[in-house]
Design a protein around this motif. Structure first.
Motif, mmCIF file in Angstrom:
data_model
loop_
_atom_site.group_PDB
_atom_site.id
_atom_site.type_symbol
_atom_site.label_atom_id
_atom_site.label_comp_id
_atom_site.label_asym_id
_atom_site.label_seq_id
_atom_site.Cartn_x
_atom_site.Cartn_y
_atom_site.Cartn_z
ATOM 1 N N ASP A 1 21.604 -2.936 0.828
ATOM 2 C CA ASP A 1 22.378 -2.815 -0.553
ATOM 3 C C ASP A 1 21.404 -1.820 -1.490
ATOM 4 O O ASP A 1 20.250 -2.116 -1.450
ATOM 5 C CB ASP A 1 22.396 -4.018 -0.964
ATOM 6 C CG ASP A 1 23.137 -4.390 -2.414
ATOM 7 O OD1 ASP A 1 23.164 -3.315 -3.066
ATOM 8 O OD2 ASP A 1 23.877 -5.350 -2.761
ATOM 9 N N PRO A 2 22.206 -0.925 -2.005
ATOM 10 C CA PRO A 2 21.333 -0.071 -2.939
ATOM 11 C C PRO A 2 20.462 -0.590 -3.962
ATOM 12 O O PRO A 2 19.458 -0.129 -4.566
ATOM 13 C CB PRO A 2 22.429 1.083 -3.507
ATOM 14 C CG PRO A 2 23.612 0.727 -2.436
ATOM 15 C CD PRO A 2 23.549 -0.419 -2.026
ATOM 16 N N SER A 3 20.954 -1.634 -4.277
ATOM 17 C CA SER A 3 20.365 -2.380 -5.546
ATOM 18 C C SER A 3 19.124 -2.989 -5.092
ATOM 19 O O SER A 3 18.278 -3.702 -5.808
ATOM 20 C CB SER A 3 21.318 -3.555 -6.173
ATOM 21 O OG SER A 3 21.553 -4.642 -5.115
ATOM 22 N N ASN A 4 18.911 -3.088 -3.682
ATOM 23 C CA ASN A 4 17.691 -3.728 -3.220
ATOM 24 C C ASN A 4 16.685 -2.607 -2.327
ATOM 25 O O ASN A 4 15.640 -3.008 -1.971
ATOM 26 C CB ASN A 4 17.995 -4.750 -2.051
ATOM 27 C CG ASN A 4 18.803 -6.056 -2.718
ATOM 28 O OD1 ASN A 4 18.475 -6.311 -3.855
ATOM 29 N ND2 ASN A 4 19.601 -6.444 -1.933
ATOM 30 N N GLY B 1 27.473 2.229 0.911
ATOM 31 C CA GLY B 1 26.223 1.683 0.315
ATOM 32 C C GLY B 1 25.241 1.377 1.284
ATOM 33 O O GLY B 1 24.047 1.609 0.939
ATOM 34 N N ALA C 1 21.537 2.904 0.737
ATOM 35 C CA ALA C 1 20.278 2.097 0.597
ATOM 36 C C ALA C 1 19.210 2.255 1.717
ATOM 37 O O ALA C 1 18.213 2.329 1.363
ATOM 38 C CB ALA C 1 21.180 0.521 0.810
ATOM 39 N N SER D 1 30.551 -1.366 -0.053
ATOM 40 C CA SER D 1 29.581 -1.995 0.657
ATOM 41 C C SER D 1 29.011 -0.996 1.989
ATOM 42 O O SER D 1 28.039 -1.079 2.373
ATOM 43 C CB SER D 1 29.812 -3.359 1.103
ATOM 44 O OG SER D 1 31.149 -3.368 2.053
#
Length: 391
Positions: free
Chosen positions: A387-390, A223, A227, A220
């Motif tokens: 967060d890389p997913s966002n 990350g 992000a 995290s």
């Protein structure tokens, strides 16, 4: 609190005590030496000008003991990779060295080689009685698990952890909004890959808009760097390709070089690393391929000056400020165990610092875009994902 943006660091030789941390294998002394005599107090019982008068001798002992009690002792447990990384650990050392310059502080260093050693070093500082450490500063998020146990076993000892949160009444946690600073270097990289740009030993390819990110250990924390960087790049142009990989180590320059070479050969113009000493390999790859890199934690165009001709900028993280502020609070008797301190752009906790050699070559309209993004984040107009997913 110290504002390190407004004052140049003065590197000092430190003021290490004459008695080291007994049994601390691998513990290197801080930069003590010739300057020690400037801060060393007179040993109890030393003869005074009054001769052999017993009352005067007692007074000398009492005075020396009083002076000794005012000295603040700090134990520094660095992240794996050790000092000399030109990045995270060295930045932390700047903070303790500045505290030595400003206050009556003495310190000792410990440089673990692996995660398994963290608990041992933490405990040896905490259990020491000669000296009795007022603060044990634990640098790096990988120390959190060990510190959770150590803090519980030594409830009277104050600890600091940088880059993570340990919920204990005797631990002050210091974290950063790395994604905010990473967003700024993402804007920089996105702007430059979108144009024809040459400076120093690097240049952008005319047939691609492509950048890369190399992380150390996936999680995290790192990350957040990825992000913010990705979000900044995409804010310039959603169609820019962002390659991302993790080496799995903060002290593997060869792994960093291999990862970056793969990215450059796949079209990346700029690679940003958040990988400690592993990032040295990224700089090596940039030079070999005639491309650009972005450093982290310190101005790496200075700390890694051999690669200054390819380092566009660094996302500086003020680990020095975190260490300095914790020591200052300890000196002043107001260290807050259990408190969480977060440092971002508004607090000058992170920043985009242009390279020593290449900064003047970066177009002004690119710098303006970075400046505008910084103000937009501070004003709340730009929300940066962590967060890389966002991203």
């Amino acid at each position: 609190m110290r504002d390190f943006d407004r004052r140049e660091f003065i590197k000092t030789t430190g003021a290490l005590g004459t008695v080291g941390l007994a049994g601390l294998a691998g513990c290197t002394g801080g930069p003590g030496g010739d300057d020690d005599e400037e801060t060393t107090t007179e040993e109890p019982g030393t003869e005074t000008e009054s001769g052999d008068d017993s009352d005067d001798s007692d007074e000398t002992t009492t005075e020396a003991d009083s002076e000794d009690s005012e000295t603040t002792n700090v134990g520094m447990v660095y992240a794996t990779g050790g000092l000399g990384d030109g990045s995270f650990n060295d930045q932390a050392q700047e903070g303790i060295q500045q505290a030595v310059e400003d206050f009556d502080v003495e310190y000792e260093d410990a440089e673990p080689d692996e995660v398994a050693q963290f608990g041992n070093y933490q405990q040896q500082f905490a259990s020491s009685t000669d000296p009795d450490y007022d603060l044990v500063s634990c640098i790096g998020f990988l120390q959190a698990d060990a510190l959770s146990e150590t803090a519980q076993n030594y409830p009277e000892q104050n600890f600091q952890i940088v880059d993570s949160v340990v919920e204990a009444d005797n631990v002050g946690s210091y974290v950063f909004r790395e994604h905010e600073g990473s967003y700024l270097v993402g804007i920089l990289a996105g702007q430059l890959t979108s144009m024809s740009f040459s400076a120093g030993a690097g240049s952008t390819a005319s047939d691609s808009t492509n950048v890369g990110f190399v992380g150390g250990v996936e999680g995290s924390l790192i990350g957040k760097f990825e992000a913010g960087f990705t979000a900044g790049v995409k804010a310039v142009n959603e169609d820019i390709d962002v390659q991302s990989t993790y080496v799995g180590d903060f002290n593997d320059p060869s792994g960093g070089k291999e990862a970056a070479l793969s990215m450059y050969s796949s079209g990346s113009d700029v690679v940003y690393h958040a990988a400690g000493n592993t990032g040295t390999g990224v700089f090596q790859a940039a030079q070999e391929e005639g491309r650009f890199a972005i450093g982290v934690d310190r101005d790496q165009s200075v700390t890694k000056s051999n690669y200054a001709d390819v380092i566009l900028a660094s996302m500086v993280k003020r680990v020095d400020t975190a260490v300095y502020n914790a020591v200052e609070a300890t000196v002043n008797g107001n260290f807050e165990g259990g408190a969480l301190t977060t440092l971002g752009l508004p607090e000058d906790g992170v920043a985009c610092v242009y390279g020593d050699q290449l900064g003047s070559e970066i177009p002004e309209d690119v710098k303006t875009a970075v400046t505008d993004a910084r103000q937009g984040i501070i004003d709340g107009d730009i929300s940066v994902p962590d967060d890389p997913s966002n991203a």
